[in-house]
Design an enzyme around this catalytic site. Structure first.
Site, PDB file in Angstrom:
ATOM      1  N   PRO A   2       2.047  10.738   5.210  1.00 24.53           N
ATOM      2  CA  PRO A   2       1.307   9.238   5.621  1.00 24.53           C
ATOM      3  C   PRO A   2      -0.115   9.085   5.289  1.00 24.53           C
ATOM      4  O   PRO A   2      -0.633  10.007   5.801  1.00 24.53           O
ATOM      5  CB  PRO A   2       2.062   9.359   7.162  1.00 24.53           C
ATOM      6  N   GLU A   3       0.203   8.065   4.923  1.00 28.41           N
ATOM      7  CA  GLU A   3      -1.419   7.203   4.527  1.00 28.41           C
ATOM      8  C   GLU A   3      -1.329   6.580   5.249  1.00 28.41           C
ATOM      9  O   GLU A   3      -0.581   5.756   5.968  1.00 28.41           O
ATOM     10  CB  GLU A   3      -2.455   7.507   2.852  1.00 28.41           C
TER      11      GLU A   3
END
Ligand code: ATP
Length: 476
Positions: A2-3
């Site tokens: 996840p960014e």
């Protein structure tokens, strides 16, 4: 992994779901995930406290309770699930926060790389001082990030642009997906050495980071492999990706096939046509009649590309209808004869009046700048010289990697101008005064060429400089 946009999606979703929930019990099944406290201490601190707010900085979630808070980083595979307490525990659910209403927030992490850290404060100023957060740079889409900061950080680094933009201590929040997208929109090849990045490139990186991250947040993040929201939200930004994961597909802008390479060990996607090697852009300036054209012509003879901004300006004021209309609107029809701009009349006005000069520059400079950028984009030359009389005054230096100021002894300058332009002393002085003081210009420039003596001496200095510039592009 996840960014920032995906973490923001988790934050926003959780905030809708668990604000106001009071903790009844915390169970830790994998101690290594909770950095600093054992289960009994965590319970002593958090039981009875209510989740008041969920903040985020970079990829850290910050849960604010009554007197305590906790940080959470999802790393590669971390996810949160909201389940009923009687639901069977999945073996990857390592930390479970049970609420008084019978629901549970379960931290799920297949690879156990994530972290949770309990803090004894709810004050964001104090929280941001925590060692995990205080080393992070400004968020890539925040309004506090500016080009001066980014340029000062980047231009001294030898590493590639991609590696630097992934470094969360420089700016935080850009991960592998979004760096590729930002580089694409900024026309920058991911392997470009940071030393080649100009101030103007930094402005573009920031503009595009905001664009990409805000759009991705709006779309709920990007759903590729490991990130699918556990909370019932699926990111849609994958539909907006231009290059990331698109190897073998045509570039949406030019149709060239997108390539995949490795940069710093990370899979990296780019368009070989839109993201070419960065040329060394060298601004050439000086005072009126100091010898810019003379040196430009010498460089041209040597085969270098020279972008002459005076020439662009002349062509714009000759037949660019939009520009001519703007000039007519600003200065009135009396400066036109048979539809053509009377350059001499307008020249006399602007050289005598700073206010009028600024008005004209405000019309011309942005268009000239765009034209210069277009020529640079379409060229494959490794070194490009841009001849700009008002290099520093008009901010054209921001487009350049290096700058050269051509200086000349004032008496010699006046003598040459009288000979070339048949101007009287007063007119010459006005033209000299209308530009930045030559001494100041030379202090701002990277290199100086002294053109006070004969041409042979000037060309010798130019040759020496060419060697230095060629060395700059060949040293990698
Ligand atoms: P402008 O600011 O008006 O565009 P410039 O900086 O391009 O001027 P040049 O046109 O190159 O300056 O030079 C001004 C005049 O001085 C020209 O007539 C040129 O031939 C002459 N000149 C330039 N360098 C020398 C030199 N070293 N010795 C003698 N004359 C020179």
């Amino acid at each position: 992994m996840p960014e920032l946009p995906e973490v923001e999606t988790v934050r926003a979703t959780l905030e809708k779901q668990i604000i106001g929930y009071t903790i009844k019990k915390v169970k830790v099944y994998c101690e290594r995930i909770v950095l600093n406290e054992k289960e009994d201490v965590i319970n002593a601190k958090l039981v009875g406290e209510t989740i008041r707010k969920i903040n985020r900085y970079g990829k850290y979630l910050i849960f604010i309770l009554d007197k305590h808070s906790f940080l959470s980083h999802l790393r590669m595979e971390g996810k949160y699930f909201l389940k009923k307490e009687d639901e069977e525990r999945n073996k990857h659910e390592h930390v479970i926060f049970s609420f008084t209403n019978g629901l549970e927030l379960r931290y799920h992490d297949v690879r156990k790389f994530g972290l949770i850290k309990i803090l004894d404060t709810t004050d964001m100023k104090e929280i941001l001082k925590e060692e995990e957060l205080n080393k992070l740079g400004p968020e890539a889409h925040s309004l506090s990030l500016n080009a001066t900061y980014l340029f000062n950080k980047l231009h001294k680094l030898k590493e590639s642009l991609k590696t630097a933009l992934l470094d969360q201590t420089i700016i935080c929040g850009l991960g592998n997906i979004y760096v590729d997208e930002v580089d694409f929109l900024s026309n920058l090849k991911p392997t470009t050495s940071c030393q080649m990045i100009t101030y103007d490139d930094c402005e573009n990186i920031i503009k595009n980071s905001r664009l990409v991250l805000n759009k991705a947040i709006e779309a709920g993040g990007t759903t590729i492999r490991s990130y699918t929201s556990s909370l019932g939200v699926t990111g849609r930004f994958q539909l907006n990706l231009n290059v990331h994961t698109k190897a073998g597909s045509p570039c949406p802008l030019c149709g060239t096939i997108i390539e995949k390479i490795k940069v710093g060990g990370r899979g990296t996607y780019y368009c070989p046509s839109c993201q070419k090697d960065h040329p060394l852009i060298v601004g050439l300036t000086g005072s009126i009649g100091s010898g810019k054209t003379t040196i430009s012509n010498y460089l041209k003879e040597k085969g270098y590309l020279i972008i002459d901004t005076d020439e662009i300006s002349r062509s714009l004021t000759k037949d660019n209808k939009e520009i001519l209309n703007k000039i007519k609107e600003e200065f009135g029809p009396s400066f036109f004869i048979n539809g053509e701009l009377n350059r001499k009349e307008l020249g006399d006005l602007v050289f005598n009046n700073e206010n009028e000069r600024n008005k004209l520059n405000n019309i011309l400079h942005p268009v000239i700048k765009d034209k210069v950028k277009e020529i640079i984009r379409n060229s494959s030359d490794k070194i490009i010289f841009v001849d700009v009389p008002l290099l520093f005054e008009s901010g054209f230096d921001k487009l350049c990697n290096k700058t050269i100021c051509v200086v000349v002894d004032k008496t010699e300058q006046i003598k040459r101008l009288k000979l070339r332009d048949k101007l009287n002393d007063l007119d010459i002085q006005k033209r000299i005064d209308s530009q930045m003081d030559l001494k100041k210009k030379s202090e701002l420039a990277t290199f100086i060429i002294d053109n006070s003596q004969d041409l042979c001496y000037t060309y010798k200095q130019t040759d020496k400089l060419i060697k230095i510039l060629e060395g700059e592009i060949n040293h990698d």
